[in-house]
Write a protein that holds these residues in place. Sequence first.
Motif, PDB file in Angstrom:
ATOM      1  N   HIS A 127      16.719   7.871  17.180  1.00  0.00           N
ATOM      2  CA  HIS A 127      16.946   7.763  15.742  1.00  0.00           C
ATOM      3  C   HIS A 127      15.716   7.226  15.011  1.00  0.00           C
ATOM      4  CE1 HIS A 127      21.356   7.925  16.901  1.00  0.00           C
ATOM      5  NE2 HIS A 127      21.195   8.908  16.056  1.00  0.00           N
ATOM      6  N   GLN A 128      14.870   6.467  15.691  1.00  0.00           N
ATOM      7  CA  GLN A 128      13.593   6.101  15.092  1.00  0.00           C
ATOM      8  C   GLN A 128      12.728   7.341  14.918  1.00  0.00           C
ATOM      9  OE1 GLN A 128      12.566   3.321  13.826  1.00  0.00           O
ATOM     10  NE2 GLN A 128      13.670   1.617  14.751  1.00  0.00           N
ATOM     11  N   VAL A 129      12.718   8.202  15.923  1.00  0.00           N
ATOM     12  CA  VAL A 129      11.931   9.435  15.854  1.00  0.00           C
ATOM     13  C   VAL A 129      12.477  10.342  14.752  1.00  0.00           C
ATOM     14  CG1 VAL A 129      11.105  11.425  17.167  1.00  0.00           C
ATOM     15  CG2 VAL A 129      11.447   9.232  18.324  1.00  0.00           C
ATOM     16  N   ALA A 130      13.801  10.472  14.669  1.00  0.00           N
ATOM     17  CA  ALA A 130      14.410  11.319  13.652  1.00  0.00           C
ATOM     18  C   ALA A 130      14.136  10.792  12.247  1.00  0.00           C
ATOM     19  CB  ALA A 130      15.912  11.434  13.907  1.00  0.00           C
ATOM     20  N   LEU A 131      14.131   9.468  12.086  1.00  0.00           N
ATOM     21  CA  LEU A 131      13.860   8.882  10.773  1.00  0.00           C
ATOM     22  C   LEU A 131      12.444   9.221  10.317  1.00  0.00           C
ATOM     23  CD1 LEU A 131      15.325   7.022   8.694  1.00  0.00           C
ATOM     24  CD2 LEU A 131      14.010   5.133   9.656  1.00  0.00           C
ATOM     25  N   GLU A 132      11.490   9.204  11.251  1.00  0.00           N
ATOM     26  CA  GLU A 132      10.118   9.581  10.917  1.00  0.00           C
ATOM     27  C   GLU A 132      10.023  11.061  10.573  1.00  0.00           C
ATOM     28  OE1 GLU A 132       7.925   8.532  14.396  1.00  0.00           O
ATOM     29  OE2 GLU A 132       8.726   6.489  14.425  1.00  0.00           O
ATOM     30  N   HIS A 133      10.945  11.866  11.079  1.00  0.00           N
ATOM     31  CA  HIS A 133      10.908  13.308  10.859  1.00  0.00           C
ATOM     32  C   HIS A 133      11.562  13.701   9.539  1.00  0.00           C
ATOM     33  CE1 HIS A 133       9.735  16.837  13.309  1.00  0.00           C
ATOM     34  NE2 HIS A 133      10.532  17.505  12.493  1.00  0.00           N
ATOM     35  N   MET A 134      12.219  12.774   8.885  1.00  0.00           N
ATOM     36  CA  MET A 134      12.944  13.080   7.656  1.00  0.00           C
ATOM     37  C   MET A 134      12.033  13.012   6.441  1.00  0.00           C
ATOM     38  SD  MET A 134      16.553  11.078   8.230  1.00  0.00           S
ATOM     39  CE  MET A 134      17.275  11.863   6.800  1.00  0.00           C
ATOM     40  N   LEU A 135      12.357  13.801   5.455  1.00  0.00           N
ATOM     41  CA  LEU A 135      11.673  13.763   4.175  1.00  0.00           C
ATOM     42  C   LEU A 135      12.248  12.601   3.372  1.00  0.00           C
ATOM     43  CD1 LEU A 135       9.609  15.115   2.346  1.00  0.00           C
ATOM     44  CD2 LEU A 135      11.346  16.752   1.671  1.00  0.00           C
ATOM     45  N   MET A 136      11.963  11.382   3.880  1.00  0.00           N
ATOM     46  CA  MET A 136      12.518  10.157   3.326  1.00  0.00           C
ATOM     47  C   MET A 136      11.482   9.042   3.430  1.00  0.00           C
ATOM     48  SD  MET A 136      15.565  10.727   2.139  1.00  0.00           S
ATOM     49  CE  MET A 136      16.412   9.159   2.117  1.00  0.00           C
ATOM     50  N   SER A 137      11.729   7.947   2.727  1.00  0.00           N
ATOM     51  CA  SER A 137      10.730   6.889   2.564  1.00  0.00           C
ATOM     52  C   SER A 137      10.776   5.806   3.633  1.00  0.00           C
ATOM     53  CB  SER A 137      10.932   6.221   1.199  1.00  0.00           C
ATOM     54  OG  SER A 137      12.206   5.580   1.145  1.00  0.00           O
ATOM     55  N   ASP A 138      11.780   5.813   4.510  1.00  0.00           N
ATOM     56  CA  ASP A 138      12.060   4.637   5.334  1.00  0.00           C
ATOM     57  C   ASP A 138      10.952   4.284   6.320  1.00  0.00           C
ATOM     58  OD1 ASP A 138      15.269   4.141   4.824  1.00  0.00           O
ATOM     59  OD2 ASP A 138      14.669   6.221   4.647  1.00  0.00           O
ATOM     60  N   SER A 139      10.350   5.277   6.979  1.00  0.00           N
ATOM     61  CA  SER A 139       9.315   4.964   7.967  1.00  0.00           C
ATOM     62  C   SER A 139       8.079   4.376   7.295  1.00  0.00           C
ATOM     63  CB  SER A 139       8.946   6.213   8.772  1.00  0.00           C
ATOM     64  OG  SER A 139       8.515   7.260   7.919  1.00  0.00           O
ATOM     65  N   LEU A 140       7.721   4.868   6.107  1.00  0.00           N
ATOM     66  CA  LEU A 140       6.589   4.297   5.367  1.00  0.00           C
ATOM     67  C   LEU A 140       6.911   2.875   4.930  1.00  0.00           C
ATOM     68  CD1 LEU A 140       3.841   4.556   3.943  1.00  0.00           C
ATOM     69  CD2 LEU A 140       5.068   5.502   1.962  1.00  0.00           C
ATOM     70  N   PHE A 141       8.104   2.649   4.419  1.00  0.00           N
ATOM     71  CA  PHE A 141       8.518   1.311   3.996  1.00  0.00           C
ATOM     72  C   PHE A 141       8.455   0.331   5.165  1.00  0.00           C
ATOM     73  CE2 PHE A 141      12.162  -1.654   3.803  1.00  0.00           C
ATOM     74  CZ  PHE A 141      11.781  -2.411   2.709  1.00  0.00           C
ATOM     75  N   GLU A 142       8.946   0.749   6.311  1.00  0.00           N
ATOM     76  CA  GLU A 142       8.957  -0.091   7.506  1.00  0.00           C
ATOM     77  C   GLU A 142       7.546  -0.516   7.886  1.00  0.00           C
ATOM     78  OE1 GLU A 142       9.832   1.189  12.039  1.00  0.00           O
ATOM     79  OE2 GLU A 142      11.519   1.480  10.679  1.00  0.00           O
ATOM     80  N   PHE A 143       6.599   0.432   7.878  1.00  0.00           N
ATOM     81  CA  PHE A 143       5.225   0.119   8.264  1.00  0.00           C
ATOM     82  C   PHE A 143       4.557  -0.811   7.259  1.00  0.00           C
ATOM     83  CE2 PHE A 143       0.703   1.094   7.682  1.00  0.00           C
ATOM     84  CZ  PHE A 143       0.220   0.641   8.898  1.00  0.00           C
ATOM     85  N   LEU A 144       4.697  -0.522   5.968  1.00  0.00           N
ATOM     86  CA  LEU A 144       4.039  -1.337   4.949  1.00  0.00           C
ATOM     87  C   LEU A 144       4.526  -2.781   4.986  1.00  0.00           C
ATOM     88  CD1 LEU A 144       4.094   1.174   1.953  1.00  0.00           C
ATOM     89  CD2 LEU A 144       2.080   0.431   3.229  1.00  0.00           C
ATOM     90  N   LEU A 145       5.824  -2.962   5.153  1.00  0.00           N
ATOM     91  CA  LEU A 145       6.365  -4.316   5.186  1.00  0.00           C
ATOM     92  C   LEU A 145       5.938  -5.052   6.442  1.00  0.00           C
ATOM     93  CD1 LEU A 145       8.064  -6.199   3.493  1.00  0.00           C
ATOM     94  CD2 LEU A 145      10.098  -5.353   4.658  1.00  0.00           C
ATOM     95  N   LEU A 146       5.893  -4.358   7.566  1.00  0.00           N
ATOM     96  CA  LEU A 146       5.432  -4.996   8.799  1.00  0.00           C
ATOM     97  C   LEU A 146       3.955  -5.360   8.694  1.00  0.00           C
ATOM     98  CD1 LEU A 146       6.132  -5.893  11.676  1.00  0.00           C
ATOM     99  CD2 LEU A 146       5.487  -3.608  12.462  1.00  0.00           C
ATOM    100  N   ALA A 147       3.165  -4.522   8.032  1.00  0.00           N
ATOM    101  CA  ALA A 147       1.750  -4.845   7.834  1.00  0.00           C
ATOM    102  C   ALA A 147       1.596  -6.106   6.993  1.00  0.00           C
ATOM    103  CB  ALA A 147       1.037  -3.668   7.172  1.00  0.00           C
ATOM    104  N   ALA A 148       2.470  -6.286   5.990  1.00  0.00           N
ATOM    105  CA  ALA A 148       2.420  -7.507   5.182  1.00  0.00           C
ATOM    106  C   ALA A 148       2.730  -8.733   6.033  1.00  0.00           C
ATOM    107  CB  ALA A 148       3.414  -7.391   4.021  1.00  0.00           C
ATOM    108  N   VAL A 149       3.752  -8.642   6.865  1.00  0.00           N
ATOM    109  CA  VAL A 149       4.111  -9.754   7.750  1.00  0.00           C
ATOM    110  C   VAL A 149       2.989 -10.021   8.749  1.00  0.00           C
ATOM    111  CG1 VAL A 149       5.720 -10.470   9.561  1.00  0.00           C
ATOM    112  CG2 VAL A 149       6.588  -9.421   7.466  1.00  0.00           C
ATOM    113  N   ALA A 150       2.386  -8.958   9.270  1.00  0.00           N
ATOM    114  CA  ALA A 150       1.298  -9.120  10.237  1.00  0.00           C
ATOM    115  C   ALA A 150       0.109  -9.848   9.610  1.00  0.00           C
ATOM    116  CB  ALA A 150       0.864  -7.754  10.766  1.00  0.00           C
ATOM    117  N   ALA A 151      -0.191  -9.553   8.352  1.00  0.00           N
ATOM    118  CA  ALA A 151      -1.310 -10.231   7.691  1.00  0.00           C
ATOM    119  C   ALA A 151      -1.063 -11.734   7.592  1.00  0.00           C
ATOM    120  CB  ALA A 151      -1.522  -9.627   6.300  1.00  0.00           C
TER     121      ALA A 151
END
Length: 494
Positions: free
Chosen positions: A131-155
């Motif tokens: 389902h993580q793979v399928a979410l990345e395959h969707m024409l949806m914003s969730d995978s981008l949102f997940e990465f951007l927020l994790l990058a903020a936490v990582a900083a």
Amino acid sequence: MRARSVLTHLPFGGVLAVALWIRIVAILGYPAPLWFGDSPSYLKDAIELRPGETRPSGYSLLLWLIKPLHSFTAMVSVQHAIGVLTGVLVYVLVWRAGRAAWPPGEGGRWREWLPGLAAALLTVPVLIPVHQVALEHMLMSDSLFEFLLLAAVAAVLWRRRTTWWLGALAGTFAAFASLTRTAGLPLIGLILAAMLIRKAGWKACAATTVAFALPVVGYLFWFHAEYGQYKFAKADQVFLYGRTAAFADCEIIKPRPELAIMCPRQSDPRISRTFSVMWTPDSPFRDIPGWVYGEEGNRLAGEFVWAAIKAQPAAYAQIIVRDTLKSFTWHRSPYPTPWTWLQYDFPQGEAWSDDQALLAEQYGDDGETKVVRPWAGQVLAYQDHVVMPGTILGVLLLGGLAGAALHVRNRGRWRPQRPVRHFATGALLPWGTSLALLVIPAATADFDYRYVLPAVPFACVALGLALLPPPRPPRPSPAPRDDDRPAARETAGV
């Protein structure tokens, strides 16, 4: 020595190999994206380069950047790359913490492998489930949102004390995450609180605040230029109205006559009441000019929301708890409709509407859903066996709390203040972010299995940081002997 250091990353190399394989097979088997109900609006906003009416357009900006390639396959590939980078970021954060806890050269050789092994295991829930793979395959914003927020936490977590430039990075990533999904907006408060606990200093906090505010304010001005309102969306009260419809009882609320039209109706018991009042013939917005985009509907929705919450605060709290706990069930159920939850799987057949075709032609010529054998067969077989139940996410979150309580240091002596301080300065931010990503949709929209997945990387990072012992303070250098001091003076140039 360098070769042995590279070998310590071998466990993650195995996880990464599987993650890359299934994503490549998914692209070969499904060269076009998986379409969802919100997909056309995201794509239309990207083609016209304008702020969306119902949701922020951070994801549409990514689609606009990819648009010159005129390829939906390229778009899907970029999203899968973002998903892989999310897993890499989880690995790096946990591995760095492990290296600080178990410095190389101390203890046996097995300690050199522990950071990489622990970090690799915690990337499995992020990189491997279908389902993580399928979410990345969707024409949806969730995978981008997940990465951007994790990058903020990582900083924020990158150094023991966040510098001003890391704070600026955290604020920038958090801003673009918030402009991708509004669920990220409240999390800037959590980020700043974590920085204060970590004693980041006023310069770092100020840099974070300014870097967050500039893109957000800029978007508000862009929205105003298009629609004449300083908002993130026209329908800023509509989704919260759908949330309150799940518990609202007009016999208790007693709305005034004009507001009575907003009393929720539900004719199909298979569909959640939230979905019914938003998107079915039972929706009151169908009788209001402008539908969910109109000012009148948004005004009435907002008035009804606060009347319902004021009259039934306990029912509202109960709905939040109930829908948050749905995130941790072992088996998925048909919610919010009998068909919505199935759209998060790779399909066995092809479906393509005329409206989708007309819109997709403006972006690329390969947007039609395709199922290419034999690759699609491998994806479907993978989908039948490699699924992460929501209960695992619950275990990850509970493990993060347990890790803070079970630290035993210094030959097994219990020191209660050290685990708490270690959790507060390390694991608290990702743990709180993971929980917030589950609670915020339950409080402001509705439960959806799609909203659960972005919480997983943060729970994995939190568990890793909570279980690892705190970094060891550097050992003081031995005092120089008297016969060593002349040589030391010569070396220092004295």
